[in-house]
Design a protein around this motif. Structure first.
Motif, PDB file in Angstrom:
ATOM      1  N   GLU A 259      62.570  28.800  18.777  1.00  0.00           N
ATOM      2  CA  GLU A 259      61.769  27.581  18.794  1.00  0.00           C
ATOM      3  C   GLU A 259      61.197  27.248  20.176  1.00  0.00           C
ATOM      4  N   PHE A 260      61.901  27.657  21.246  1.00  0.00           N
ATOM      5  CA  PHE A 260      61.482  27.304  22.598  1.00  0.00           C
ATOM      6  C   PHE A 260      61.318  28.552  23.451  1.00  0.00           C
ATOM      7  N   ALA A 261      60.324  28.516  24.341  1.00  0.00           N
ATOM      8  CA  ALA A 261      60.132  29.589  25.313  1.00  0.00           C
ATOM      9  C   ALA A 261      59.810  28.956  26.655  1.00  0.00           C
TER      10      ALA A 261
ATOM     11  N   THR B 250      63.775  32.680  25.890  1.00  0.00           N
ATOM     12  CA  THR B 250      63.585  32.022  24.604  1.00  0.00           C
ATOM     13  C   THR B 250      64.915  31.458  24.131  1.00  0.00           C
ATOM     14  N   SER B 251      64.834  30.451  23.271  1.00  0.00           N
ATOM     15  CA  SER B 251      66.042  29.787  22.815  1.00  0.00           C
ATOM     16  C   SER B 251      65.770  29.026  21.522  1.00  0.00           C
ATOM     17  N   ASP B 252      66.860  28.693  20.846  1.00  0.00           N
ATOM     18  CA  ASP B 252      66.772  27.859  19.655  1.00  0.00           C
ATOM     19  C   ASP B 252      66.937  26.382  19.978  1.00  0.00           C
ATOM     20  N   SER B 253      67.364  26.061  21.215  1.00  0.00           N
ATOM     21  CA  SER B 253      67.549  24.654  21.571  1.00  0.00           C
ATOM     22  C   SER B 253      67.225  24.422  23.043  1.00  0.00           C
ATOM     23  N   ILE B 254      66.837  23.197  23.338  1.00  0.00           N
ATOM     24  CA  ILE B 254      66.555  22.803  24.716  1.00  0.00           C
ATOM     25  C   ILE B 254      67.832  22.906  25.560  1.00  0.00           C
ATOM     26  N   LEU B 255      68.959  22.507  24.991  1.00  0.00           N
ATOM     27  CA  LEU B 255      70.230  22.586  25.719  1.00  0.00           C
ATOM     28  C   LEU B 255      70.545  24.031  26.090  1.00  0.00           C
ATOM     29  N   GLU B 256      70.427  24.933  25.140  1.00  0.00           N
ATOM     30  CA  GLU B 256      70.690  26.349  25.401  1.00  0.00           C
ATOM     31  C   GLU B 256      69.730  26.909  26.444  1.00  0.00           C
ATOM     32  N   LEU B 257      68.474  26.503  26.381  1.00  0.00           N
ATOM     33  CA  LEU B 257      67.474  26.958  27.345  1.00  0.00           C
ATOM     34  C   LEU B 257      67.831  26.473  28.746  1.00  0.00           C
ATOM     35  N   THR B 258      68.209  25.201  28.856  1.00  0.00           N
ATOM     36  CA  THR B 258      68.599  24.653  30.162  1.00  0.00           C
ATOM     37  C   THR B 258      69.839  25.361  30.678  1.00  0.00           C
TER      38      THR B 258
ATOM     39  N   PHE C  67      57.126  26.084  26.269  1.00  0.00           N
ATOM     40  CA  PHE C  67      56.425  26.184  24.996  1.00  0.00           C
ATOM     41  C   PHE C  67      57.387  25.793  23.884  1.00  0.00           C
ATOM     42  N   VAL C  68      56.910  24.948  22.984  1.00  0.00           N
ATOM     43  CA  VAL C  68      57.707  24.499  21.847  1.00  0.00           C
ATOM     44  C   VAL C  68      56.937  24.867  20.583  1.00  0.00           C
ATOM     45  N   ALA C  69      57.597  25.600  19.710  1.00  0.00           N
ATOM     46  CA  ALA C  69      56.948  26.023  18.469  1.00  0.00           C
ATOM     47  C   ALA C  69      56.794  24.841  17.534  1.00  0.00           C
ATOM     48  N   ASP C  70      55.732  24.847  16.778  1.00  0.00           N
ATOM     49  CA  ASP C  70      55.534  23.874  15.713  1.00  0.00           C
ATOM     50  C   ASP C  70      56.528  24.216  14.611  1.00  0.00           C
ATOM     51  N   PRO C  71      57.414  23.272  14.244  1.00  0.00           N
ATOM     52  CA  PRO C  71      58.434  23.578  13.239  1.00  0.00           C
ATOM     53  C   PRO C  71      57.852  24.084  11.913  1.00  0.00           C
ATOM     54  N   ASP C  72      56.640  23.669  11.605  1.00  0.00           N
ATOM     55  CA  ASP C  72      56.018  24.103  10.347  1.00  0.00           C
ATOM     56  C   ASP C  72      55.609  25.572  10.367  1.00  0.00           C
ATOM     57  N   THR C  73      55.506  26.152  11.571  1.00  0.00           N
ATOM     58  CA  THR C  73      55.087  27.550  11.669  1.00  0.00           C
ATOM     59  C   THR C  73      56.252  28.507  11.835  1.00  0.00           C
ATOM     60  N   LEU C  74      57.467  27.968  12.032  1.00  0.00           N
ATOM     61  CA  LEU C  74      58.623  28.847  12.189  1.00  0.00           C
ATOM     62  C   LEU C  74      59.018  29.415  10.837  1.00  0.00           C
TER      63      LEU C  74
END
Length: 154
Positions: free
Chosen positions: A6-8, A19-27, A143-150
């Motif tokens: 979801e995040f890059a 890349t990551s599935d969460s902002i916390l994990e990315l940080t 970059f944050v993916a649009d949830p509708d496109t995942l």
């Protein structure tokens, strides 16, 4: 099936992509020790990381502009240590950007926020505001993916 991330985050210095599935994990992945700290400890790490980057970038801006071209008041405001100090002043009218820690001013403290079109507010309060602040400093691109496109990938 694996899900698209979801995040890059692109580091603008190294061009490394995380890349990551969460902002916390990315940080956690870009800020050493963040994932093992208490909430207060994580906030302190984010604050210090932003303050250090802002201090360095602000010093480079002063060096580029020429300290002799700036007044003593402007130099005091621009070169304060954002890790430990909050400067109190009414407004910033320079065309030069001024990096300030949002957590040093209202509504986080009783110190009123100065006005100014070129003030760049840095906010370590959450992982998302931290990453957004790094982006404002030019250090990263988030970059944050649009949830509708995942979709689930095969």
């Amino acid at each position: 099936m694996t899900r698209n991330r979801e995040f890059a985050l692109i580091d603008n210095t190294t061009q490394e992509v995380t890349t990551s599935d969460s902002i916390l994990e990315l940080t956690d992945s870009i800020l050493a020790g963040h994932g093992t700290e208490t909430a207060d400890g994580r906030l302190a790490l984010r604050h210090d990381a932003l303050a250090d980057r802002a201090n360095t970038l602000q010093a480079l801006i002063v060096a580029d502009a020429g300290a002799e071209a700036l007044g003593e008041d402007a130099l005091t405001v621009m070169l304060h240590d954002r890790r430990t100090e909050t400067v109190i002043f009414d407004g910033w009218e320079s065309v030069l950007p001024l990096f300030l820690m949002a957590t040093g001013y209202a509504p986080f403290t009783d110190v009123p926020r100065p006005s100014g079109a070129t003030i760049v507010w840095l906010d370590p309060l959450t992982e998302r505001t931290f990453l957004d602040s790094l982006a404002r400093l030019g250090a990263v691109q988030l970059f944050v993916a649009d949830p509708d496109t995942l979709e689930d990938a095969a």
